[in-house]
Design a protein around this motif. Structure first.
Motif, PDB file in Angstrom:
ATOM      1  N   ALA A  28      -0.148  -0.847  -3.881  1.00 53.54           N
ATOM      2  CA  ALA A  28      -1.417  -0.518  -3.196  1.00 53.54           C
ATOM      3  C   ALA A  28      -1.348  -1.921  -2.231  1.00 53.54           C
ATOM      4  O   ALA A  28      -1.004  -2.939  -2.438  1.00 53.54           O
ATOM      5  N   THR A  29      -1.936  -1.597  -1.078  1.00 52.55           N
ATOM      6  CA  THR A  29      -1.946  -2.561   0.038  1.00 52.55           C
ATOM      7  C   THR A  29      -3.383  -2.637   0.456  1.00 52.55           C
ATOM      8  O   THR A  29      -4.360  -2.025   0.095  1.00 52.55           O
ATOM      9  N   THR A  30      -3.840  -3.561   1.275  1.00 53.22           N
ATOM     10  CA  THR A  30      -5.307  -3.630   1.712  1.00 53.22           C
ATOM     11  C   THR A  30      -5.383  -2.394   2.548  1.00 53.22           C
ATOM     12  O   THR A  30      -6.750  -1.917   2.199  1.00 53.22           O
ATOM     13  N   VAL A  34      -8.711  -0.034   1.405  1.00 60.33           N
ATOM     14  CA  VAL A  34      -9.823   0.336   2.215  1.00 60.33           C
ATOM     15  C   VAL A  34      -9.826   1.816   2.487  1.00 60.33           C
ATOM     16  O   VAL A  34     -11.179   2.644   2.498  1.00 60.33           O
ATOM     17  N   GLU A  35      -8.826   2.674   2.550  1.00 57.31           N
ATOM     18  CA  GLU A  35      -8.937   4.358   2.368  1.00 57.31           C
ATOM     19  C   GLU A  35      -9.882   4.522   1.406  1.00 57.31           C
ATOM     20  O   GLU A  35     -10.556   5.510   1.509  1.00 57.31           O
ATOM     21  N   GLY A  62      -2.064  -4.595   6.011  1.00 55.78           N
ATOM     22  CA  GLY A  62      -0.536  -4.405   5.325  1.00 55.78           C
ATOM     23  C   GLY A  62      -0.278  -5.235   4.206  1.00 55.78           C
ATOM     24  O   GLY A  62       0.914  -5.215   3.896  1.00 55.78           O
ATOM     25  N   GLN A  63      -1.224  -5.915   3.917  1.00 59.26           N
ATOM     26  CA  GLN A  63      -0.929  -7.078   2.679  1.00 59.26           C
ATOM     27  C   GLN A  63      -0.847  -5.986   1.264  1.00 59.26           C
ATOM     28  O   GLN A  63      -1.679  -5.602   1.009  1.00 59.26           O
ATOM     29  N   GLU A  70      -8.446 -11.158  -5.366  1.00 59.02           N
ATOM     30  CA  GLU A  70      -9.994 -11.045  -4.933  1.00 59.02           C
ATOM     31  C   GLU A  70      -9.762 -10.679  -3.237  1.00 59.02           C
ATOM     32  O   GLU A  70      -9.430 -11.549  -2.677  1.00 59.02           O
ATOM     33  N   VAL A  71     -10.295  -9.354  -3.159  1.00 50.35           N
ATOM     34  CA  VAL A  71     -10.385  -9.022  -1.751  1.00 50.35           C
ATOM     35  C   VAL A  71     -11.849  -8.851  -1.102  1.00 50.35           C
ATOM     36  O   VAL A  71     -12.634  -8.281  -1.840  1.00 50.35           O
TER      37      VAL A  71
END
Lengths: 97, 204
Positions: A28-30, A34-35, A62-63, A70-71
């Motif tokens: 999984a990416t940022t 978000v999606e 893309g991270q 923690e996002v």
């Protein structure tokens, strides 16, 4: 893996919560997070742009995420109106569609 | 000295923290709550921060200022929570051997702080409240530095009269030029992100 997602200021009010914990698949990416949040929180659309930080550093969509990250979804900060003379050097914002 | 505080900012603390025997100048910038904004009578401001990241970003600003100007010390304090009219929400003290560097670095520090430090300001005025920085065109102006304010459209503020978020859906974003267009419009006079306080090369 589990990540903690923080919402601040106008986003927090709009979504009605300040944080959630989500279990994501490996890879999984940022961006994929978000999606997923957009599906879960339809109000995220129309919320305007926001920047993303992972573990307190600005990043982009893309991270790759790791367990325990923690996002933070970061709406425009308080200088917006005061004619900030430039933007962050990284321009990590996610554009609404 | 870099910190967030929910208490009133004590300016003496910053002056002491930035004081240095090798400096001949100390510039103190204080941002205060103004009683009016865009024709509104402001009652108070309320600041919310992302603790941890906010201090880190302020640290980075201090480090960058020291890289760009020959400074002695930099102190930055930002208040959170309610800040009544007339009181300080942010204070920055910069010391250097000569005043020009201190003035320029202080200007840089406050400009940069307002662009990148994750601190949000909510304005409470007669009859409503609004998140500042969030209302331009329905998209975040802060992240679209090339966006030419007022160039070819009306601003539709997402002012909430009731404190709810319903006013956010005003469709203002539809009229917003895309990022590419925004940049093109900006060619008419709004500087690129790099326009920020370029600062002198270090003198030596």
């Amino acid at each position: 893996m589990k990540v903690r997602v923080l919402f601040f200021a106008s986003l927090r009010e709009r979504l009605g919560c300040s944080e959630v914990v989500r279990t994501l698949e490996a890879g999984a990416t940022t961006g994929s997070l978000v999606e997923r949040l957009r599906e879960e929180f339809p109000d995220l659309d129309g919320a305007g742009r926001f920047a993303i930080a992972v573990n307190s550093d600005y990043t982009d969509g893309g991270q790759a995420l790791a367990d325990g990250d923690e996002v933070a979804l970061i709406p425009p900060v308080s200088g917006g109106q005061d004619r900030a003379t430039g933007g962050p050097e990284k321009r990590p914002e996610t554009e609404r569609r | 000295m870099i910190r967030l505080t929910s208490e009133p900012i004590l300016l003496d603390d910053l002056v002491r923290a930035a004081g240095d025997p090798a400096s001949g100048a100390l510039v103190l910038f204080v941002g205060t709550t103004r009683d009016h904004n865009q024709g509104r009578q402001v009652e108070r401001l309320e600041y919310e921060a992302y603790p941890g990241m906010a201090e880190r970003e302020m640290e980075k600003i201090g480090e960058e200022a020291r890289r760009r100007w020959p400074l002695q010390k930099v102190a930055i304090v930002h208040r959170t929570g309610v800040v009544p009219v007339g009181e300080a929400s942010v204070a920055i003290a910069v010391s250097s051997a000569h005043r020009a560097d201190a003035f320029e670095a202080a200007r840089f520090a406050i400009d940069r702080l307002k662009e990148v430090v994750p601190i949000w300001k909510k304005e409470f005025f007669e009859g409503g409240e609004v998140w500042i920085g969030d209302q331009c065109c329905g998209v975040g102006a802060w992240s679209d530095a090339a966006h030419a304010h007022g160039a070819n459209h009306e601003h539709a503020e997402r002012v909430s009269a009731s404190g709810g978020s319903a006013a956010g859906r005003d469709g203002a974003g539809d009229a917003h030029p895309g990022a590419g267009q925004g940049a093109r419009v900006a060619g008419g006079g709004v500087g690129p992100p790099s326009a920020i306080a370029p600062g002198p090369a270090k003198r030596d």
